[in-house]
Design an enzyme around this catalytic site. Structure first.
Site, short mmCIF file in Angstrom:
data_model
loop_
_atom_site.label_atom_id
_atom_site.label_comp_id
_atom_site.label_asym_id
_atom_site.label_seq_id
_atom_site.Cartn_x
_atom_site.Cartn_y
_atom_site.Cartn_z
N LYS A 197 0.91 -1.28 0.05
CA LYS A 197 0.08 -0.02 0.15
C LYS A 197 0.72 1.27 0.04
O LYS A 197 1.59 1.41 1.02
CB LYS A 197 -0.86 -0.09 1.52
CG LYS A 197 -1.83 1.27 1.20
CD LYS A 197 -3.04 0.96 2.47
CE LYS A 197 -3.49 2.48 2.53
NZ LYS A 197 -4.47 2.44 3.45
N LYS A 250 -2.19 -1.44 -4.10
CA LYS A 250 -3.15 -0.35 -3.76
C LYS A 250 -2.11 0.99 -3.83
O LYS A 250 -1.33 1.10 -3.13
CB LYS A 250 -3.76 -0.60 -2.50
CG LYS A 250 -4.63 0.90 -2.08
CD LYS A 250 -5.43 0.45 -0.93
CE LYS A 250 -6.29 1.84 -0.46
NZ LYS A 250 -6.32 1.98 0.79
C1 PBG Z 1 -6.98 3.85 5.47
C2 PBG Z 1 -7.37 3.61 4.23
C3 PBG Z 1 -7.27 4.56 3.06
C4 PBG Z 1 -8.13 3.72 2.02
C5 PBG Z 1 -8.28 2.42 2.38
N1 PBG Z 1 -8.10 2.29 3.78
C6 PBG Z 1 -7.02 5.78 3.02
C7 PBG Z 1 -5.43 6.01 3.61
O1 PBG Z 1 -4.70 5.02 3.62
O2 PBG Z 1 -5.47 7.26 3.91
C8 PBG Z 1 -7.74 4.52 0.70
C9 PBG Z 1 -8.97 3.97 -0.25
C10 PBG Z 1 -9.34 4.86 -1.51
O3 PBG Z 1 -8.63 5.73 -1.49
O4 PBG Z 1 -10.34 4.41 -2.03
N2 PBG Z 1 -6.67 2.97 6.32
#
Ligand code: PBG
Length: 326
Positions: A197, A250
């Site tokens: 991520k 992601k």
């Molecule tokens: C937070 C989380 C995020 C997303 C999924 N879980 C945002 C972040 O890490 O700030 C993003 C998903 C998206 O942008 O569609 N744990």
């Protein structure tokens, strides 16, 4: 006439020939639909930066999920939009057995039992600091956060979640959560790890949806540097070793090379997340009349599959499933 014994166009002459030689397929069963839940009955609050997405009250969410499931979408991923008053530095509300996420988990498992319910494990929707870990003196604490994540996971499993999906990027969290689930009798509950991520600006609309942007600093000490791909393989292999049942990359479309690298290095199923910013870009261009939103959406989702993803989290799951069912 050119002397061309080899003419690749012959395999593209009719749709029926094209369908024979197609290397990648896209079906509703490839999708996980991320959903935002808020308090209240009959609620369907539009999210400004995500056209076509809403914060649903539990009752509406169950009906929406039921429709998606009937269209062939096998799973939803739930995210809670908490009021500010319920947030605190320790994300205490995340383990409330009657919390904003626990209630729709129960309702979904009761009313749409065949649907797979995946839940997000991270502190940020519950944290007054807007970070995925405990903040002390500007630092995000790793090991102290693991206890919060484990309690959150067990609470979600107790409510009936089929899989928990840690999206926090703390080190060691998959193994820690696995042990906590097993100790509490939830050995059947799976872990979909947000393994690779990235610290991405494409999450902007999501943070608006949950009002969860970090109050100070950024997430670069835990989420990955967009410049790295070998590190993604390292993260994924660690999560598999710690017991991840599935791994995730992601964001998605700007990271197709990462999906391919991960695919080449693990045997577990690979998920990709078409994140909020990717979705919003395509939808906004569609609204401007600059792109055919439905067509670019489907093309993008095929690209995820072609790169090696087994499944895709997409906010367009229900609409694309409808289109694919034709
Ligand atoms: C937070 C989380 C995020 C997303 C999924 N879980 C945002 C972040 O890490 O700030 C993003 C998903 C998206 O942008 O569609 N744990």
């Amino acid at each position: 006439m050119a002397n061309l014994p080899i003419r690749p166009r012959r395999n593209r002459r009719h749709e029926s020939i094209r369908s024979l030689v197609r290397e990648t397929s896209l079906a509703p069963s490839d999708f996980i639909w991320p959903l935002f839940v808020k308090e209240g009955e009959g609620e369907r609050e539009p999210i400004g930066s995500m056209p076509g997405c809403f914060r649903f009250g539990t009752d509406v969410l169950v009906e929406e999920a039921r429709e998606a499931f009937a269209l062939g979408v096998p799973a939803v991923a739930l995210f809670p939009a908490l009021v500010e008053g319920l947030k605190d530095p320790m994300a205490k509300e995340s383990a409330n057995p009657h919390g904003l996420l626990q209630r729709p988990i129960r309702a979904l498992k009761e009313k749409v039992p065949g649907l797979t319910v995946i839940t997000d494990v991270a502190m940020d929707p519950y944290s007054s600091d807007g970070h995925d870990g405990i903040v002390r003196d500007g630092e995000i604490l790793n090991d102290e956060t693991l206890d919060v994540l484990a309690a959150m996971s067990v609470s979600q499993a107790e409510a009936g979640a089929d899989m928990v999906a840690p999206s926090d990027m703390m080190d060691g969290r998959v193994g820690y959560i696995r042990a906590a689930l097993d100790e509490t009798g939830h050995e059947g509950v799976g872990i979909l790890a947000y393994s690779a991520k990235y610290a991405s600006a494409f999450y902007g609309p999501f943070r608006e949806a949950l009002d969860s942007a970090p109050k100070s600093g950024d997430k670069k000490t835990y989420q990955m540097d967009p410049a790295n791909v070998r590190e993604a393989v390292r993260e994924v292999l660690l999560d598999v070793e710690e017991g991840a049942d599935m791994v995730m990359v992601k964001p998605g479309m700007p990271y197709l090379d990462v999906i391919a690298a991960v695919r080449a290095n693990v045997e577990v199923p690979v998920a990709a997340y078409q994140v909020s910013g990717e979705y919003s870009m395509l939808m906004a261009a569609g609204q401007m009349g600059w792109l055919d939103a439905g067509a670019v959406m489907t093309e993008s989702l095929v690209a995820f599959k072609r790169a090696g993803a087994d499944m895709v989290l997409t906010y367009a799951a229900k609409e694309v499933a409808r289109a694919l069912n034709g």
